[in-house]
Scaffold this active site. Structure first.
Site, mmCIF file in Angstrom:
data_model
loop_
_atom_site.group_PDB
_atom_site.id
_atom_site.type_symbol
_atom_site.label_atom_id
_atom_site.label_comp_id
_atom_site.label_asym_id
_atom_site.label_seq_id
_atom_site.Cartn_x
_atom_site.Cartn_y
_atom_site.Cartn_z
ATOM 1 N N CYS A 37 -1.759 5.605 9.525
ATOM 2 C CA CYS A 37 -2.005 4.423 8.846
ATOM 3 C C CYS A 37 -2.972 4.903 7.818
ATOM 4 C CB CYS A 37 -2.469 3.645 9.944
ATOM 5 S SG CYS A 37 -3.865 4.273 11.009
ATOM 6 N N ARG B 165 0.777 -1.305 -0.007
ATOM 7 C CA ARG B 165 0.132 -0.127 -0.185
ATOM 8 C C ARG B 165 0.719 1.278 0.134
ATOM 9 N NH1 ARG B 165 -4.370 -0.535 4.614
ATOM 10 N NH2 ARG B 165 -5.222 1.644 3.426
#
Length: 322
Positions: A280, A221
């Site tokens: 995050c 990611r």
């Protein structure tokens, strides 16, 4: 007399964090050297082992909370939870989710007055010993509740190492009984006391060499290969990738405080921890790394709650490594 750095083994001390110095078979006492001096100051470690929780499960001030997540989280809790554990929902109770994720991301913090009221409804007072667990090694979302409690000044809060799986393994009582919470006055909380940053501060400092932005998401990611949740793949320019999974060993337990300390001191380098920002996808799993750093005896860095879910929706620069 014993050196002040030594102490006798007690049920609340974790042998994984200690090394045997000497053994007296006549008195059957073990003297241990702690690798984390906070144990000797009667301050709770942020991590509690399943065996330690089992030893105190009947304590009158103990409050156990399950914060498992997912579409069927409440149903799974009702089917199986630690004995006397209450349930809190990340989306409806530990977040103030807005229609537009560009305003605060997918899991913004609730208003402090609402959180204080919530704690009162489940009987948490300033004297409560709170133990939080989930089924994702603390990442989703036990560490988030740990951070929220720490951030209002509640020191007696711990995350169960290894989650419900570790408790099951040692035979901790597990059932599907309905748990009726005690009630109390609203918790005396007025503001978040731990470091928080907004998107503008991140944008201002992400590429400043005196600052460090840590991205705890999976490497694919971060690199921008694909994005399973948010709209755009990639990362905040200047940020470094330290996946939260690297806080754990092969059994899904937190690495020792000494290993974590060495790891994050190397990551942070010469920068000040007060200039370190952790994020995050939505301000939940970032708390896992904040928890790990506190466990290591380091200052807790700042949390960017909006995280990638907010950043990627605000026309900010996006970096990839493709």
């Amino acid at each position: 007399m014993l050196n002040e750095n030594l102490f006798y083994l007690r049920p609340d001390l974790n042998p994984r964090k200690c090394s045997i110095l000497s053994l007296n078979y006549h008195s059957i006492s073990v003297i241990l050297v702690s690798e984390n001096k906070r144990l000797m100051k009667n301050k709770l470690e942020p991590i509690i082992e399943a065996s330690e929780l089992l030893a105190i499960q009947n304590s009158s001030n103990l409050v156990i909370i399950a914060v498992t997540t997912g579409p069927n989280a409440k149903e799974l809790y009702q089917e199986k939870h630690l004995d006397n554990a209450l349930f809190l929902d990340l989306n409806t109770q530990l977040s103030n989710i807005k229609t537009d994720f560009a305003q605060g991301g997918r899991h913004p913090l609730p208003e402090i007055v609402d959180f204080a009221h919530l704690l009162g409804t489940i009987g948490i007072t300033s004297n409560s010993h709170v133990v939080v667990y989930d089924d994702k090694n603390g990442a989703n979302a036990a560490a988030r509740l740990w951070w929220m409690l720490k951030a209002i000044g509640h020191e007696n809060v711990q995350v169960l190492n290894g989650g419900i799986q570790a408790a099951e393994k040692i035979g901790f009582p597990i059932n599907s009984s309905t748990v009726i919470p005690k009630t109390a006055e609203n918790y005396p909380a007025k503001n978040w006391q731990l470091g928080l940053v907004a998107i503008d501060e991140v944008a201002k400092n992400s590429e400043n060499e005196d600052y460090l932005v840590i991205d705890v998401r999976e490497a694919y990611r971060y690199r921008g290969e694909s994005e399973p949740i948010d709209l755009v793949a990639g990362h905040i320019p200047g940020s470094v990738n330290v996946p939260l999974t690297t806080n754990l060993d092969n059994d899904g337990l937190f690495l020792s405080p000494s290993i974590l300390k060495e790891k994050y001191q190397e990551v942070v380098g010469k920068r000040k921890l007060e200039n370190t920002i952790v994020h995050c996808g939505s301000g939940v799993t970032a708390c896992h790394t904040l928890l790990a750093m506190d466990y290591a005896g380091l200052e807790i860095p700042k949390l960017y709650v909006g995280s990638w879910s907010e950043w990627s929706r605000n026309d900010k620069n996006i970096a990839t490594e493709l």
